[in-house]
Design an enzyme around this catalytic site. Structure first.
Site, PDB file in Angstrom:
ATOM      1  N   THR A  47     -43.874 -14.731  20.083  1.00  0.00           N
ATOM      2  CA  THR A  47     -44.589 -15.897  20.612  1.00  0.00           C
ATOM      3  C   THR A  47     -43.912 -17.199  20.196  1.00  0.00           C
ATOM      4  O   THR A  47     -44.104 -18.218  20.849  1.00  0.00           O
ATOM      5  CB  THR A  47     -46.044 -15.916  20.075  1.00  0.00           C
ATOM      6  OG1 THR A  47     -45.990 -15.629  18.669  1.00  0.00           O
ATOM      7  CG2 THR A  47     -46.913 -14.886  20.760  1.00  0.00           C
ATOM      8  N   ASP A  48     -43.106 -17.159  19.128  1.00  0.00           N
ATOM      9  CA  ASP A  48     -42.569 -18.443  18.603  1.00  0.00           C
ATOM     10  C   ASP A  48     -41.663 -19.142  19.612  1.00  0.00           C
ATOM     11  O   ASP A  48     -41.787 -20.342  19.845  1.00  0.00           O
ATOM     12  CB  ASP A  48     -41.902 -18.277  17.225  1.00  0.00           C
ATOM     13  CG  ASP A  48     -40.735 -17.306  17.162  1.00  0.00           C
ATOM     14  OD1 ASP A  48     -40.477 -16.599  18.164  1.00  0.00           O
ATOM     15  OD2 ASP A  48     -40.073 -17.261  16.097  1.00  0.00           O
ATOM     16  N   GLY A 135     -31.243  -6.007   7.286  1.00  0.00           N
ATOM     17  CA  GLY A 135     -31.429  -5.206   8.494  1.00  0.00           C
ATOM     18  C   GLY A 135     -32.813  -4.592   8.611  1.00  0.00           C
ATOM     19  O   GLY A 135     -33.050  -3.751   9.464  1.00  0.00           O
ATOM     20  N   GLY A 137     -35.606  -6.490   9.016  1.00  0.00           N
ATOM     21  CA  GLY A 137     -36.497  -7.392   9.732  1.00  0.00           C
ATOM     22  C   GLY A 137     -37.380  -8.203   8.807  1.00  0.00           C
ATOM     23  O   GLY A 137     -38.450  -8.661   9.204  1.00  0.00           O
ATOM     24  N   LEU A 138     -36.950  -8.408   7.557  1.00  0.00           N
ATOM     25  CA  LEU A 138     -37.740  -9.237   6.627  1.00  0.00           C
ATOM     26  C   LEU A 138     -37.061 -10.591   6.408  1.00  0.00           C
ATOM     27  O   LEU A 138     -37.311 -11.278   5.423  1.00  0.00           O
ATOM     28  CB  LEU A 138     -37.949  -8.500   5.300  1.00  0.00           C
ATOM     29  CG  LEU A 138     -38.712  -7.177   5.415  1.00  0.00           C
ATOM     30  CD1 LEU A 138     -38.779  -6.457   4.076  1.00  0.00           C
ATOM     31  CD2 LEU A 138     -40.132  -7.400   5.964  1.00  0.00           C
ATOM     32  N   SER A 140     -33.773 -11.674   5.896  1.00  0.00           N
ATOM     33  CA  SER A 140     -32.771 -11.980   4.868  1.00  0.00           C
ATOM     34  C   SER A 140     -31.854 -13.100   5.350  1.00  0.00           C
ATOM     35  O   SER A 140     -31.406 -13.920   4.539  1.00  0.00           O
ATOM     36  CB  SER A 140     -31.963 -10.729   4.514  1.00  0.00           C
ATOM     37  OG  SER A 140     -31.342 -10.200   5.654  1.00  0.00           O
ATOM     38  N   SER A 141     -31.588 -13.193   6.664  1.00  0.00           N
ATOM     39  CA  SER A 141     -30.687 -14.263   7.146  1.00  0.00           C
ATOM     40  C   SER A 141     -31.340 -15.625   7.014  1.00  0.00           C
ATOM     41  O   SER A 141     -30.703 -16.583   6.570  1.00  0.00           O
ATOM     42  CB  SER A 141     -30.292 -14.080   8.616  1.00  0.00           C
ATOM     43  OG  SER A 141     -30.325 -12.775   9.000  1.00  0.00           O
ATOM     44  N   GLU A 173     -28.521 -20.950  13.480  1.00  0.00           N
ATOM     45  CA  GLU A 173     -28.491 -19.532  13.882  1.00  0.00           C
ATOM     46  C   GLU A 173     -28.340 -19.412  15.408  1.00  0.00           C
ATOM     47  O   GLU A 173     -27.600 -18.569  15.900  1.00  0.00           O
ATOM     48  CB  GLU A 173     -29.744 -18.813  13.378  1.00  0.00           C
ATOM     49  CG  GLU A 173     -29.645 -17.320  13.585  1.00  0.00           C
ATOM     50  CD  GLU A 173     -30.479 -16.481  12.644  1.00  0.00           C
ATOM     51  OE1 GLU A 173     -30.882 -16.966  11.578  1.00  0.00           O
ATOM     52  OE2 GLU A 173     -30.711 -15.317  12.988  1.00  0.00           O
ATOM     53  N   ASP A 185     -39.048 -17.471  11.264  1.00  0.00           N
ATOM     54  CA  ASP A 185     -38.507 -16.946  10.003  1.00  0.00           C
ATOM     55  C   ASP A 185     -38.102 -18.089   9.075  1.00  0.00           C
ATOM     56  O   ASP A 185     -38.413 -18.098   7.884  1.00  0.00           O
ATOM     57  CB  ASP A 185     -37.307 -16.036  10.272  1.00  0.00           C
ATOM     58  CG  ASP A 185     -37.629 -14.934  11.257  1.00  0.00           C
ATOM     59  OD1 ASP A 185     -38.822 -14.731  11.557  1.00  0.00           O
ATOM     60  OD2 ASP A 185     -36.687 -14.274  11.730  1.00  0.00           O
TER      61      ASP A 185
END
Ligand code: GLA
Length: 404
Positions: A47-48, A135, A137-138, A140-141, A173, A185
């Site tokens: 949704t973002d 990798g 999906g939490l 890290s990037s 990004e 994120d």
């Protein structure tokens, strides 16, 4: 290790981790330590970038960066996690628009975007480590970007507020690294609040810290499955949503993004949309409504309704948005049968990665036990279970933090 209970919040581990990083840097007197958390999204998926609502929490899995500024227009950074040192010259930051090949590109993208935004940057040498599994999906990037933004910032210029800094990191990004991600994120990593999740309006960038209800824990279950095709599929979903909004806007007043579309509007226009685009739109329109309903239900203590909303979000991501996987389904099915689990669904972009679970205090061990016992047999994959505490957003670690 199969379980982690927020290692960053434990006093001794906290100090030891800081000591190790500073030692690796040679413990110079001018060293600074910054941290930036990963995030888990409670609800509001995809949704973002449609200018809608999300409800993430910054969690106690974090990137830490010890650095010493210098006068050279250059970054030299060692990743303790990858055992690798990479360099970045500010003179090479002119290109933009390229694909990430290494973790240093996220630092480069942040430096590039800060300069583009008119923020002065300065060079440093540093060492970083991370407790955020890559990798999964939490985010890290995003955490690496936010930690870098603190190290790169020239302290002579005022630091922008968290939402603005998040938007700059996101631009890095999008434009430099080539992932068309939304703001969630970076926003969560920048603006997180201890014990709270954040209700973010991704159009206005307004946000409200919302307490995680007393007596509930957040458990994150990593499916251990690689997120295949995720970048290209993610970018495709985003284009499909933008096409949907454009086609609906041809007939409806005031539609700038799917955020402006409600169920009645979508149904009036449905036959004009390609079938797949209609399904993507349906997910987004309903998911936005679910975020607001979840915030109200959490505040009212209606946990049954929270459970139903999580289940509906999971099904919609699987069936309408088509970002699910059999591993994610298996993880959610196991959790739903465990007494004390209030709500469970896939979290983040999908295509693998993690589930987020709201669990009554005391039921954490049972969920962990059942996942470790049942999930490998069902999928052939190795799961990991994290108890995630909601923590404050990115910033410097002060000497006082290390002595608690
Ligand atoms: C990824 C992106 C976010 C968001 C989620 C899906 O995490 O980086 O911006 O779109 O997927 O909700």
């Amino acid at each position: 290790m199969n379980q982690s209970t927020s290692p960053d919040r434990d006093g001794q581990a906290f100090s030891a981790r800081a000591g190790t990083l500073l030692e690796r840097l040679g413990a110079p007197a001018g060293a600074t330590l910054v941290r930036a958390p990963g995030r888990v999204n409670l609800i509001g998926e995809h949704t973002d970038y449609n200018e809608g609502f999300v409800l993430p929490a910054a969690i106690g899995l974090e990137v830490w960066l010890a650095f010493e500024p210098w006068d050279r227009p250059r970054v030299e950074l060692t990743s303790a996690e990858f055992g690798e040192t990479c360099a970045l010259d500010f003179d090479d930051l002119t290109t933009g628009h390229r694909q990430a090949v290494s973790w240093i590109d996220y630092v480069a993208g942040t430096a590039w975007a800060m300069r583009e935004a008119g923020l002065p940057i300065r060079g440093f040498r540093g060492v970083l480590d991370s407790t955020i599994p890559v990798g999964s999906g939490l985010s890290s990037s995003a955490a690496l970007e936010l930690a870098s933004s603190w190290a790169l910032a020239d302290p002579s210029a005022p630091r922008p507020a968290a939402p603005r800094m998040a938007a700059i990191a996101q631009r890095g990004e999008n434009a430099y690294v080539g992932v068309n991600c939304g703001i969630m994120d970076q926003f969560a990593s920048a603006a997180g609040a201890d014990g709270h999740c954040l209700l973010i309006d991704c159009r206005t960038m307004e946000f409200r810290a919302t307490p995680i209800p007393e007596g509930l824990s957040i458990l994150v279950c990593d499916t251990g499955s690689p997120r295949r095709l995720s970048t290209s599929e993610y970018n495709t979903r985003r284009s499909e949503c933008e096409l949907g909004a454009r086609l609906i806007a041809e007939r409806e007043q005031g539609v700038k993004a799917l955020r402006d579309v409600d169920a009645a509007m979508l149904s009036r226009n449905r036959s004009r949309l390609p079938e797949v685009v209609a399904r993507r739109c349906e997910h987004v329109v309903q998911e936005d409504a679910r975020v607001m309903a979840a915030v109200a239900s959490l505040a009212a203590g209606d946990l049954d309704e929270v459970g139903r909303l999580f289940a509906a979000s999971h099904a919609s991501l699987r069936d309408l948005y088509e970002v699910g996987s059999t591993a994610l389904d298996a993880m959610v099915e196991i959790a739903r049968d465990v007494p004390g689990v209030v709500a469970s669904r896939m979290t983040g972009a999908g295509f693998g990665g993690c589930t987020v679970n709201l669990v009554h205090n005391g039921a954490e061990e049972e969920l962990r036990r059942r996942v470790l016992a049942e999930y490998p047999a069902r999928t052939g994959l190795e799961p990991r279970v994290f108890v995630a505490s909601a923590v404050a957003g990115a910033g410097p670690i002060l000497a006082g933090d290390l002595t608690r």
